[in-house]
Every structure is written in C-alpha cells, then in structure tokens.
Scaffold this active site. Structure first.
Site, PDB file in Angstrom:
ATOM      1  N   GLY A 179       0.808  -1.217   0.000  1.00  0.00           N
ATOM      2  CA  GLY A 179       0.000   0.000   0.000  1.00  0.00           C
ATOM      3  C   GLY A 179       0.836   1.260   0.000  1.00  0.00           C
ATOM      4  N   ASN A 180       0.202   2.390   0.387  1.00  0.00           N
ATOM      5  CA  ASN A 180       0.814   3.717   0.282  1.00  0.00           C
ATOM      6  C   ASN A 180       1.333   3.893  -1.155  1.00  0.00           C
ATOM      7  OD1 ASN A 180       3.481   5.728   1.444  1.00  0.00           O
ATOM      8  ND2 ASN A 180       1.331   6.223   1.580  1.00  0.00           N
ATOM      9  N   HIS A 208       4.176   1.918  -8.013  1.00  0.00           N
ATOM     10  CA  HIS A 208       3.187   0.837  -7.939  1.00  0.00           C
ATOM     11  C   HIS A 208       2.219   0.919  -9.130  1.00  0.00           C
ATOM     12  CE1 HIS A 208       4.008   1.462  -3.486  1.00  0.00           C
ATOM     13  NE2 HIS A 208       4.260   0.183  -3.636  1.00  0.00           N
TER      14      HIS A 208
END
Ligand code: PAF
Length: 275
Positions: free
Chosen positions: A31-32, A37
């Site tokens: 995440g983050n 990503h």
C-alpha cells in the site's frame, strides 16, 4: 473494482468466476501507493484482463526495531488511485487473517544473506512467506515487482523456480522523481530538504557507472563514492557491484548492477543501477 478483505471471501470469489480462461495477474504491495506501484498495475493491465492488487503491510518482514507500526497505511487513498487504473480486484486482508497458521517459507540462503540480508535478518523469509501465500490464493499467471527492490526481485524469482511454480515474475523499471530519487513509500518520511539530498544516491550511482565504464578500478571508485555520500550525511550500509543475474560479486562490466542502501536521518533508502 472489487474490494475483498479476507482470504475465505477471496477464495470463494475466485472459485465462482470462470477464471480458468482468465489471465490473472497479481501486483503484491504494502500500500501507500505511488507512481512506481501504478506502473506495475499498468504493465499488468497491458497483458491481462484481470489485474489483482494486494495491499498488506506484512509484519513478517519487519525486524523488531523497524517501522512496522509507523509504516504508512493509506487504504482509502490507495483505492481511489486504483479506481483510475485497470485494476479489477483489490485484496486488503487483516493481519490475523493473513498470518494465522501460515506456512513459513525460506528465501535462498545466499541471496538472502548478502546486502540487505546482513542487517535485515529474516526479512526475506518474511517476504517469501507472504508472497507464497498470495500465490497460493491467486494462482496468477504473471506477477509484477519493482526493480527498486532488486534483491527482493531476485529472491522471488529464485523461489518461484525452486518451487516449480508456473508463474512468470516480471521486474518493472524503477520510477523516479525528476531529481532522480527512486519513488518509495518510505520517501514520505523525508522532509523536502531531505528529499533533495536523498537524490544524491542516484547521482552517485550514475557517476560510479561512468567511472566504471571508463575502466577505473572498481574497489577504489566504490570507496570514493561511499566517502562522498558519507560526507553528505548518509550512513552507507552497503554500496556494491554485483552480477545482475546471480548477485555474486562481480567486476565484469557487462553484467554489473550497482546496489546501494544508505540511511539519511534514520530513513533507510535503497537504489540500484545497471551498468
Ligand atoms: O515490495 C513490497 O512491497 C513487499 O515486500 C511485498 C513484495 C508486497 C511483500 O510483502
């Protein structure tokens, strides 16, 4: 985009759908999410009609002194970012659901003992344990990892080969800020000034690459590069030249990858550059 938060629901969902004919791809994350990503998701979407993203801050890969409790958890922002991509399914399980009764896995002893493995004991065992569980759940055809974590990428490739899993592991080139700083969730720990300074790691690797291509002796230029980072307040954990396929020490300029881990005001940063 579907959000699933526990293993049972995920398995039921994947069993219900006619997934046999679907080229399921998986992007495991903690995440983050940043552009790095999102690039993994984009690449997954370019070869697949069913992109799955997992979001799980994996306690098994953090040491007792590391930042597990402060690691940024930003699920709602992450979901809004993923809504704008070709992601079809997000899996964001709770810690207990994911770790209870999990089969512990071992990373390759050589690959996990060098570089980051010297200080992050058991880190890579924790990574392959969780990644293996995600592979069991999703049975992806292709899975995507960032090349910023190059050692992790090589360890996952070795794991998949050793376990004879029918999964293609794709590395995706590092996304960088304009300054050259590799995008990373941990950059959010840095102030604006620190971010400017942190870009020195990438600049140092570029200089080093040029020096090596100009046939300078490897040990002395690496030593100089370390000293120059240390003069600029970095604490250099390692700066090494290794074979990009085996991660064995190497001085053959054809296959070298330069890899560095350094902390700046306690924030640990890693980066690498192929020659
Ligand atoms: O690279 C990461 O974010 C993590 O190490 C991974 C691969 C998602 C496993 O927890």
């Amino acid at each position: 985009m579907i959000l699933i938060s526990d293993q049972k629901d995920l398995t039921n969902f994947l069993n219900e759908k006619p997934f046999k004919s679907t080229k399921l791809t998986l992007v495991p994350t903690m995440g983050n999410l940043h552009e790095g990503h999102l690039k993994l998701v984009e690449q997954a979407g370019s070869v697949s009609n069913f992109v799955c993203v997992s979001i799980f801050v994996n306690p098994l890969q953090f040491g007792p002194e590391e930042d597990f409790s402060s690691y940024p958890r930003t699920l709602s922002e992450d979901l809004s970012k993923l809504e704008k991509t070709n992601c079809s399914l997000v899996f964001a399980p709770k810690v207990d659901d994911m770790t209870f009764g999990i089969k512990q896995q071992k990373a390759d002893p050589f690959l996990s003992s060098i570089m980051c493995g010297k200080t992050r004991h058991n880190h890579f065992d924790g990574v392959v344990t969780i990644v293996n569980r995600l592979f069991e759940l999703f049975q992806p055809k292709i899975t995507f990892f960032g090349e910023k974590d190059y050692q992790q990428l090589m360890i996952i490739k070795e794991f998949v080969e050793r376990k004879k899993l029918k999964i293609a592991v794709e590395g995706v080139a590092t996304e960088r800020e304009l300054s050259g700083l590799a995008k990373s969730s941990r950059n959010s720990y840095l102030s604006g000034e620190e971010k400017k300074k942190a870009a020195l790691i990438h600049k140092t690797l570029i200089n080093l690459k040029q020096l090596l291509l100009d046939f300078n002796g490897i040990d002395s230029v690496i030593q100089q590069a370390k000293e120059s980072l240390e003069k600029n307040d970095f604490n250099v954990e390692y700066l090494e030249a290794r074979d990009r396929y085996t991660l064995k020490e190497s001085s053959d300029p054809n296959n070298i990858i330069l890899l560095c881990a350094a902390t700046l005001n306690k924030v640990r940063l890693i980066d690498n550059l192929k020659l």
